[in-house]
Structures are given as structure tokens and as C-alpha cells.
Design a protein around this motif. Structure first.
Motif, PDB file in Angstrom:
ATOM      1  N   MET A   1      23.659  -2.208  25.173  1.00 39.50           N
ATOM      2  CA  MET A   1      22.480  -2.760  24.553  1.00 39.50           C
ATOM      3  C   MET A   1      22.265  -2.030  23.235  1.00 39.50           C
ATOM      4  SD  MET A   1      18.619  -3.392  25.981  1.00 39.50           S
ATOM      5  CE  MET A   1      18.392  -1.884  26.834  1.00 39.50           C
ATOM      6  N   ALA A   2      21.845  -2.766  22.206  1.00 40.78           N
ATOM      7  CA  ALA A   2      21.590  -2.170  20.895  1.00 40.78           C
ATOM      8  C   ALA A   2      20.234  -2.647  20.386  1.00 40.78           C
ATOM      9  CB  ALA A   2      22.678  -2.561  19.915  1.00 40.78           C
ATOM     10  N   LEU A   3      19.474  -1.713  19.937  1.00 38.58           N
ATOM     11  CA  LEU A   3      18.160  -2.038  19.385  1.00 38.58           C
ATOM     12  C   LEU A   3      18.324  -2.591  17.985  1.00 38.58           C
ATOM     13  CD1 LEU A   3      15.034  -1.925  19.445  1.00 38.58           C
ATOM     14  CD2 LEU A   3      15.255   0.391  18.498  1.00 38.58           C
ATOM     15  N   GLU A   4      17.732  -3.736  17.741  1.00 36.04           N
ATOM     16  CA  GLU A   4      17.719  -4.320  16.404  1.00 36.04           C
ATOM     17  C   GLU A   4      16.271  -4.363  15.932  1.00 36.04           C
ATOM     18  OE1 GLU A   4      19.757  -8.022  15.900  1.00 36.04           O
ATOM     19  OE2 GLU A   4      21.441  -7.368  17.141  1.00 36.04           O
ATOM     20  N   THR A   5      16.041  -3.896  14.725  1.00 36.25           N
ATOM     21  CA  THR A   5      14.691  -3.906  14.170  1.00 36.25           C
ATOM     22  C   THR A   5      14.700  -4.540  12.792  1.00 36.25           C
ATOM     23  OG1 THR A   5      14.930  -1.735  13.161  1.00 36.25           O
ATOM     24  CG2 THR A   5      14.052  -1.793  15.402  1.00 36.25           C
ATOM     25  N   GLU A   6      13.532  -4.972  12.394  1.00 33.90           N
ATOM     26  CA  GLU A   6      13.352  -5.530  11.057  1.00 33.90           C
ATOM     27  C   GLU A   6      12.014  -5.026  10.534  1.00 33.90           C
ATOM     28  OE1 GLU A   6      13.316  -9.818   8.742  1.00 33.90           O
ATOM     29  OE2 GLU A   6      13.017  -9.798  10.889  1.00 33.90           O
ATOM     30  N   LYS A   7      12.032  -4.486   9.344  1.00 30.16           N
ATOM     31  CA  LYS A   7      10.813  -4.000   8.711  1.00 30.16           C
ATOM     32  C   LYS A   7      10.315  -5.074   7.765  1.00 30.16           C
ATOM     33  CE  LYS A   7       9.166  -0.087   5.990  1.00 30.16           C
ATOM     34  NZ  LYS A   7       9.554   1.191   5.355  1.00 30.16           N
ATOM     35  N   LYS A   8       9.002  -5.350   7.815  1.00 27.85           N
ATOM     36  CA  LYS A   8       8.402  -6.387   6.971  1.00 27.85           C
ATOM     37  C   LYS A   8       7.227  -5.801   6.206  1.00 27.85           C
ATOM     38  CE  LYS A   8       9.465 -10.144  10.150  1.00 27.85           C
ATOM     39  NZ  LYS A   8       8.974 -11.338  10.831  1.00 27.85           N
ATOM     40  N   THR A   9       7.126  -6.180   4.954  1.00 31.58           N
ATOM     41  CA  THR A   9       5.989  -5.791   4.135  1.00 31.58           C
ATOM     42  C   THR A   9       5.503  -7.020   3.389  1.00 31.58           C
ATOM     43  OG1 THR A   9       6.806  -3.548   3.831  1.00 31.58           O
ATOM     44  CG2 THR A   9       5.217  -4.324   2.228  1.00 31.58           C
ATOM     45  N   SER A  10       4.210  -7.264   3.444  1.00 32.42           N
ATOM     46  CA  SER A  10       3.592  -8.330   2.663  1.00 32.42           C
ATOM     47  C   SER A  10       2.826  -7.677   1.525  1.00 32.42           C
ATOM     48  CB  SER A  10       2.630  -9.156   3.516  1.00 32.42           C
ATOM     49  OG  SER A  10       3.337  -9.845   4.516  1.00 32.42           O
ATOM     50  N   LEU A  11       3.024  -8.205   0.337  1.00 34.30           N
ATOM     51  CA  LEU A  11       2.347  -7.685  -0.839  1.00 34.30           C
ATOM     52  C   LEU A  11       1.627  -8.839  -1.515  1.00 34.30           C
ATOM     53  CD1 LEU A  11       2.094  -5.037  -2.516  1.00 34.30           C
ATOM     54  CD2 LEU A  11       4.026  -5.853  -3.867  1.00 34.30           C
ATOM     55  N   THR A  12       0.348  -8.652  -1.790  1.00 34.55           N
ATOM     56  CA  THR A  12      -0.415  -9.664  -2.522  1.00 34.55           C
ATOM     57  C   THR A  12      -1.105  -8.993  -3.694  1.00 34.55           C
ATOM     58  OG1 THR A  12      -2.395  -9.387  -1.156  1.00 34.55           O
ATOM     59  CG2 THR A  12      -0.833 -11.094  -0.475  1.00 34.55           C
ATOM     60  N   GLY A  13      -1.367  -9.778  -4.711  1.00 36.66           N
ATOM     61  CA  GLY A  13      -2.056  -9.250  -5.875  1.00 36.66           C
ATOM     62  C   GLY A  13      -2.762 -10.361  -6.626  1.00 36.66           C
ATOM     63  N   SER A  14      -3.662  -9.947  -7.480  1.00 38.89           N
ATOM     64  CA  SER A  14      -4.393 -10.891  -8.318  1.00 38.89           C
ATOM     65  C   SER A  14      -4.483 -10.336  -9.724  1.00 38.89           C
ATOM     66  CB  SER A  14      -5.825 -11.091  -7.804  1.00 38.89           C
ATOM     67  OG  SER A  14      -5.835 -11.691  -6.543  1.00 38.89           O
ATOM     68  N   SER A  15      -4.276 -11.199 -10.681  1.00 38.10           N
ATOM     69  CA  SER A  15      -4.545 -10.854 -12.071  1.00 38.10           C
ATOM     70  C   SER A  15      -5.943 -11.365 -12.364  1.00 38.10           C
ATOM     71  CB  SER A  15      -3.514 -11.507 -12.996  1.00 38.10           C
ATOM     72  OG  SER A  15      -3.802 -11.188 -14.339  1.00 38.10           O
ATOM     73  N   LYS A  16      -6.844 -10.434 -12.623  1.00 39.83           N
ATOM     74  CA  LYS A  16      -8.241 -10.810 -12.838  1.00 39.83           C
ATOM     75  C   LYS A  16      -8.664 -10.507 -14.268  1.00 39.83           C
ATOM     76  CE  LYS A  16      -9.780 -10.429  -8.090  1.00 39.83           C
ATOM     77  NZ  LYS A  16     -10.811  -9.928  -7.182  1.00 39.83           N
ATOM     78  N   ILE A  17      -9.446 -11.392 -14.808  1.00 35.50           N
ATOM     79  CA  ILE A  17     -10.028 -11.252 -16.138  1.00 35.50           C
ATOM     80  C   ILE A  17     -11.538 -11.241 -15.958  1.00 35.50           C
ATOM     81  CG2 ILE A  17     -10.201 -12.229 -18.464  1.00 35.50           C
ATOM     82  CD1 ILE A  17      -7.302 -11.427 -17.640  1.00 35.50           C
ATOM     83  N   ASN A  18     -12.155 -10.134 -16.331  1.00 33.39           N
ATOM     84  CA  ASN A  18     -13.612  -9.985 -16.168  1.00 33.39           C
ATOM     85  C   ASN A  18     -14.061 -10.318 -14.746  1.00 33.39           C
ATOM     86  OD1 ASN A  18     -13.936  -9.232 -18.902  1.00 33.39           O
ATOM     87  ND2 ASN A  18     -14.036 -11.380 -19.516  1.00 33.39           N
TER      88      ASN A  18
END
Length: 87
Positions: A1-18
Motif C-alpha cells: 500500500m502506498a499513501l498518495e497525497t495532493e496539496k491544494k491551495t486556493s488564492l483569491t484577490g481583488s484589485s480595488k480602487i478607492n
């Protein structure tokens, strides 16, 4: 048996003016897709974007740099693929 993993990252952003959002940005980065990550961008206010596109584009570039930094970290964590040797 072999452990399989997956790392996930969600990145969100906003460009805001005033304080108002002009562009929404998102990316999902995984060890499976690192190096082939899709970045989504949506102009949420054409008026703000058009009037401030230089600032918005700087924010978009900064977001891209963050995505690449996360990808680089994830790729460094992936063990190298063993290639068969010829005998």
C-alpha cells in the motif's frame, strides 16, 4: 500500500480602487497541476478598470507573482520521478 497525497491551495484577490472592486482574481494550485495552474480574472467594473488599468494591471501582475511563488514551493515538495535505467 502506498499513501498518495495532493496539496491544494486556493488564492483569491481583488484589485480595488478607492475601496471598490475593479478586478476579481482567483487560482487553484495543486501538486497535480503545479506548473499548469489556471488563473481566472474577471473585470467586475469596466468603468473603474478602464480609468485605472495601469493600477489594476500592477495588481494582476502581483497576483501572478504570488501564484508562481506558491507553484515553485509545491514543485519543490514533489519527489523527483524515477527514470528507469538501461542495462
Amino acid at each position: 500500500m502506498a499513501l498518495e497525497t495532493e496539496k491544494k491551495t486556493s488564492l483569491t484577490g481583488s484589485s480595488k480602487i478607492n475601496g471598490q472592486q475593479a478586478v476579481y482574481l482567483s487560482a487553484n494550485i495543486t501538486t497535480e497541476s503545479a506548473g499548469n495552474t489556471t488563473i481566472n480574472q474577471s473585470i467586475t467594473s469596466q468603468e473603474l478598470y478602464r480609468a485605472n488599468r495601469d493600477e489594476c494591471r500592477k495588481d494582476i501582475d502581483a497576483f501572478q507573482d504570488m501564484v508562481w511563488a506558491i507553484e515553485d514551493e509545491m514543485i519543490a515538495e514533489i519527489p523527483p520521478v524515477e527514470t528507469p535505467t538501461e542495462e
